[in-house]
Design an enzyme around this catalytic site. Structure first.
Site, mmCIF file in Angstrom:
data_model
loop_
_atom_site.group_PDB
_atom_site.id
_atom_site.type_symbol
_atom_site.label_atom_id
_atom_site.label_comp_id
_atom_site.label_asym_id
_atom_site.label_seq_id
_atom_site.Cartn_x
_atom_site.Cartn_y
_atom_site.Cartn_z
ATOM 1 N N ASN A 105 0.864 -1.139 0.102
ATOM 2 C CA ASN A 105 -0.060 -0.249 0.105
ATOM 3 C C ASN A 105 0.866 1.308 0.002
ATOM 4 O O ASN A 105 1.974 1.329 0.506
ATOM 5 C CB ASN A 105 -0.567 -0.154 1.251
ATOM 6 N N HIS A 107 1.180 5.174 1.036
ATOM 7 C CA HIS A 107 0.407 6.263 1.982
ATOM 8 C C HIS A 107 1.021 7.428 1.920
ATOM 9 O O HIS A 107 2.339 7.746 2.142
ATOM 10 C CB HIS A 107 0.223 5.593 3.777
ATOM 11 N N SER A 134 5.139 6.891 2.291
ATOM 12 C CA SER A 134 5.522 5.659 2.799
ATOM 13 C C SER A 134 4.891 4.290 1.872
ATOM 14 O O SER A 134 3.693 4.567 1.486
ATOM 15 C CB SER A 134 4.861 5.341 4.266
ATOM 16 N N ASP A 143 -2.457 0.823 8.117
ATOM 17 C CA ASP A 143 -1.189 1.310 7.754
ATOM 18 C C ASP A 143 -0.301 0.787 8.856
ATOM 19 O O ASP A 143 0.737 1.782 9.209
ATOM 20 C CB ASP A 143 -1.273 2.929 7.764
HETATM 21 C C1 GRF Z 1 -2.420 8.553 -2.909
HETATM 22 O O1 GRF Z 1 -1.667 9.697 -2.139
HETATM 23 C C2 GRF Z 1 -2.239 7.349 -1.751
HETATM 24 O O2 GRF Z 1 -1.322 7.486 -0.793
HETATM 25 C C3 GRF Z 1 -3.714 7.897 -1.076
HETATM 26 O O3 GRF Z 1 -4.491 8.517 -1.770
HETATM 27 C C4 GRF Z 1 -3.809 8.966 -3.048
HETATM 28 C C5 GRF Z 1 -4.598 8.268 -4.130
HETATM 29 O O4 GRF Z 1 -4.206 9.154 -5.232
HETATM 30 N N1 GRF Z 1 -4.211 6.837 -0.115
HETATM 31 P P1 GRF Z 1 -4.436 8.479 -6.950
HETATM 32 O O5 GRF Z 1 -5.675 7.764 -6.559
HETATM 33 O O6 GRF Z 1 -3.533 7.386 -6.867
HETATM 34 O O7 GRF Z 1 -4.282 9.507 -7.820
#
Ligand code: GRF
Length: 187
Positions: A105, A107, A134, A143
């Site tokens: 994942n 984050h 991360s 997370d």
């Molecule tokens: C990313 O910053 C991810 O870490 C967070 O949501 C955002 C998703 O962006 N959980 P995208 O949909 O890939 O543009």
């Protein structure tokens, strides 16, 4: 190496992975994209001719049934790696047990600080001077999985949540591509 990507939003991380998978020496191929809602990011898959589907929580009697359907949807692609790229739901045991140690994942904060759905907003509200992104292994927590990679950046005085998140996503996309390439590189 077949990779499945799960999204909930704009899918810019997915788009970065798709672009990287098309380079000549790419070690991975995105074989399926699954969303939990009508995510705008699904268009990146359909325009690339990659199977895309939605597994909606609301279509199932309870969360366990949804988790089972999600696990089945992922398994149909027989992925070696599952990437959560802006997927805004917690995975249940059916999915986690189907792909142990093979789910990562991304984050938008420097874990273990600011886990959860509002990492950017929480970091900004706290007044941190440095934040970042991360990439972790997904476990049953929020997370809390093993940290695989991190990248940091300075918070600017004029930053608001949107501007900071956009700058974090630039780092994040590059880092996620590097981690997926590394994890799928022939041993
Ligand atoms: C990313 O910053 C991810 O870490 C967070 O949501 C955002 C998703 O962006 N959980 P995208 O949909 O890939 O543009």
């Amino acid at each position: 190496v077949p990779v499945v990507v799960l999204i909930s939003g704009t899918g810019s991380n997915l788009a970065a992975l798709l672009e990287a998978s098309r380079t000549g020496d790419s070690s991975f191929e995105i074989v399926g994209v699954i969303a939990d809602r009508e995510a705008a990011g699904l268009a990146h898959a359909t325009s690339a001719g990659i199977p895309a589907e939605i597994v909606r929580l609301g279509d199932f009697p309870d969360r366990e049934a949804w988790d089972g359907a999600l696990a089945a949807a992922i398994s149909r692609y027989a992925p070696q790696l599952v990437v959560l790229a802006g997927f805004m739901k917690l995975l249940g045991p059916a999915v986690l047990e189907a792909h142990p140690g093979r789910i990562i994942n991304t984050h938008p904060a420097l874990l273990p600080s600011f886990p959860g759905a509002h990492g950017v907003r929480d970091a900004l509200a706290y007044g941190v001077k440095v934040t970042g992104a991360s990439v972790i292994e997904v476990d049953a927590g929020v997370d809390t999985g093993r940290i695989l990679a991190q990248a940091a950046l300075e918070v600017l005085p004029e930053d608001d949540e949107a501007s900071l998140h956009e700058r974090i996503k630039v780092l994040e996309r590059r880092m996620l591509v590097d981690v997926v390439a590394d994890l799928t590189r022939p041993r």
